[in-house]
Design an enzyme around this catalytic site. Structure first.
Site: not given
Ligand code: NAP
Ligand code: SF4
Length: 672
Positions: A655, A166, A658, A26, A341, A168, A254, A355, A563, A649, A216
């Protein structure tokens, strides 16, 4: 002959035989909530039935209004709710599949003011305090479950799954954590399990002997005040006695603070729990959690841990999972990478699930794959996730595609992600794309830096998927030899000292912190190490199977900095972010927000925090300050009048993730 004889063996339930041992578990998609979405839901399930799955279970449907997940979510309590479900059941049956409807009463997890529970105890994950059910209310609720099952039968379902895990409502009756009653529904185990057992008994009485009832059952609550193992065995026996057909495994409430499905949880991490119940119970048992590939599922069944395996997210990722396993074409499986995600994170944001690796999931009718009306020649530049998805999709539709990549391997940023602890599943995505390139006949040119002059001739259009380049932080001393980029650390294993500061606490900053704080561990001990780290009692001697967590010491002292004010990590994804934060907290990583960087020099990193000037005496500073789009090639091509499309990108770096990259690529490729 098949490589997966246990997985593909039919399962005889007495009155019906399932075609194999694969249950599509589910998963709430958001399509259950509105009558007008049921045709989309039908198309979604039909595709999984066509893909060969043995038994499907729908997302949770409430038996009454109090049991809603949120206001106006899916409910089956009136005869006029039935017709919409017939779209689903007839579509699945037309594909030779079987489908059960999950009956889910959320109890105190309900996100609305009508919530009810055995006792008036608010859950940590809903702002609404539940109303305590009266004795009459409890009996009416049991009747609602049975009526819901009866209506499901009228709608053509092969059975129901009664959601008893879970955390519930049913689970809330079972555990003293949430059941403080002293009447016939609380106190002794017999009283606490009366609600669950009566639901199964009345459902069986109402639906007859030839209707599948899956119960379940929460085999590990993973919360304080959870059930003891001897109680769980007694419940399973009573549920069996009351008329269940199958018992499915539930792991963790949960509100539990132990991760149960994210990528850092070892594969098949909980099947040992189901095996513990097997010797006590005659009914077929289904096991679950972090099973995503046929060899894992086969090993679980071969060991005798369970009679069936349940997978939910892997069927979002690949509807043809079973068919590919059965034909021995495992390399072609689009594997769920356990990122949450686009599935669970979407659901928690009230968005339709999909997905990350398969943007068509739940969009089957809106993003169909149609052959191209005329064959064109496309160049795709950049073999990261966006380029790979676009190139293979275009080629699948019949276009002639050349994919150019500057480096010697496909994957782009996935090659960094796959090295992060808990993200090893990204390797599977790369394996899948390699196979897709081969199957679809894309011409792949590695170690090839695409030049504008070669792209101006021979192609009808160019797709720019050149991705991102790391952003400089603009701090004085950023060129000091102690400064590294995240790509040096994750991609090139650059040596690091004992003390490290990370500038930027976004997704990549957290990834780097996890990567450099982990202690070397042995793979064989992975499950034991993980259970110790999160405090899971694998001996099952404690209520809720919890014990004191025992994390491994960090490999070095780390400062993770940003920051922006407040604690780092608030913007991480909903269902995985808390695991990353908890992991780093357990390793004593200093997570500081609101800092101002001054300079980097031989003394370390100079910064200001709370108005005070500090020097962090670090050996290295790793810059994880986000990215900027890389699109210089697009500008050159546009200047020469070549039709170009920018995706991922290279289109927008902010933001970037993938999920967006692959979705944008797939949408573009389906229109060209
Ligand atoms: P991000 O999420 O946008 O983070 C960038 C970081 O750099 C922020 O903490 C920001 O914080 C800092 N920053 C920005 N400009 C700066 C500057 N000029 N000097 C110093 N610090 C600065 O980017 P990312 O970490 O590269 O990730 C890229 C994308 O990959 C994200 O959008 C995310 O969705 C995805 N991702 C997600 C995960 C996860 O969720 N586990 C893992 C990997 C990648 P301050 O501005 O506050 O300093
Ligand atoms: Fe969810 Fe797709 Fe990521 Fe699997 S690969 S956890 S189904 S988003």
């Amino acid at each position: 002959m098949t490589s997966y004889p246990h997985l593909l063996e039919p399962l005889n339930l007495g009155f019906v035989t399932l075609r194999n041992r694969v249950l599509m578990g589910s998963m709430h998609t958001g399509l259950e909530d509105r009558a007008r979405d049921y045709r989309k839901l039908a198309a979604y399930f039909a595709e999984r039935a066509r893909g060969g799955v043995g038994l499907i279970v729908t997302g949770g449907i409430a038996p009454n209004i109090e049991g809603w997940v949120k206001p106006f979510s899916g409910r089956l309590s009136m005869p006029w709710h039935v017709p919409r479900h017939r779209h689903v059941t007839s579509a699945v049956h037309a594909e030779g599949g079987r489908i059960c409807m999950q009956i889910l009463h959320t109890g105190r997890y309900a996100y609305h003011p009508l919530a009810v529970a055995p006792s008036r105890i608010r859950s940590p994950i809903s702002p609404f305090a539940p109303r305590r059910l009266t004795d009459a209310g409890i009996r009416r609720t049991i009747g609602d479950f049975a009526r819901c099952a009866d209506l499901a039968r009228n709608a053509g379902y092969d059975g129901v799954e009664i959601m008893g895990s879970e955390g519930y409502l049913i689970n809330q009756f079972l555990a003293t954590r949430t059941n403080h009653r002293s009447d016939r529904w609380g106190g002794s185990l017999e009283n606490r399990m009366r609600f669950a057992v009566e639901i199964v008994r009345q459902t069986r009485a109402r639906t007859g002997p030839d209707f599948i009832i899956i119960y379940r059952l929460s085999m590990l609550d993973l919360v304080e005040g959870g059930q003891r193992w001897d109680e769980i065995i007694q419940l399973a026996k009573a549920v069996q006695e009351a008329g269940a057909t199958l018992i499915n495994t539930g792991i963790g409430w949960h509100e539990a603070r132990v991760p149960t499905i994210v990528g850092s949880v070892p594969r098949a991490a909980f099947t040992w729990v189901t095996r513990r119940l097997k010797s006590e119970i005659a009914l077929p048992l289904v096991t679950t959690n972090r099973i995503n590939m046929p060899e894992v599922a086969e090993a679980v069944l071969e060991r005798g841990d369970a009679d069936m395996v349940s997978m939910a997210r892997p069927f979002l990722a690949d509807p043809a999972w079973v068919r590919k396993a059965a034909s021995g074409h495992t390399a072609a499986i689009n594997t769920c990478i356990a990122c949450n995600q686009a599935c669970l994170d979407h659901v928690f944001e009230n968005r339709r699930a999909s997905c990350l690796v398969n943007p068509r999931a739940c969009y089957e009718t809106e993003l169909p794959r149609m052959p191209a009306s005329s064959r064109k020649r496309y160049a795709v530049v950049g073999a990261g996730p966006a380029g790979l998805a676009c190139a293979t999709e275009l080629a699948e539709r019949g276009h002639q595609v050349t994919l150019m990549e500057r480096s010697g391997e496909i994957g782009g940023q996935f090659n960094l992600a796959k090295r992060v602890p808990g993200k090893e599943e990204f390797n599977e995505a790369l394996r899948y794309f390699s196979e897709r390139l081969r199957e679809t006949g894309v011409t792949l040119r590695l170690n090839h830096e695409a030049r504008a002059d070669e792209l101006v001739k021979g192609f009808d259009a160019v797709i720019i998927a050149t991705g991102v380049r790391p952003r400089r932080a603009g701090i004085s001393g950023e060129d000091h030899p102690c400064v590294l980029g995240y790509q040096d650390v994750l991609g090139r294993n650059a040596p690091l000292g004992r003390k490290v500061a990370i500038i930027g606490a976004g997704g990549i900053g957290f990834d780097v912190a996890e990567f450099i704080s982990q202690s070397p561990t042995s793979l064989e001990a992975e499950l034991a190490r993980w259970a110790r780290e999160w405090g899971v009692d694998t001996m099952l001697t404690t209520p809720g199977a919890l014990r004191q967590p025992c994390p491994e010491p960090a490999a070095r002292e780390i400062w993770l900095l940003q920051r922006s004010p407040g604690a780092p990590g608030k913007r991480l994804h909903k269902t995985t972010g808390w695991v990353h934060r908890a992991t780093l907290r357990a390793r004593d990583v200093h997570m500081w927000g609101g800092v101002t960087y001054s300079a980097i020099d031989d003394a370390g990193l100079h910064l200001r925090r709370n108005g005070e000037a500090l020097v962090l005496p670090v050996d290295n500073v790793v810059i994880c300050a986000g990215q900027e789009s890389e699109y210089s090639l697009a500008e050159q091509l546009t200047a020469r009048g070549i039709p170009t499309h920018r995706i991922g990108g290279s289109a927008v770096a902010a933001e970037l993730d993938a999920e967006r990259a692959i979705r944008e690529a797939t949408e573009l490729a389906s229109q060209l």
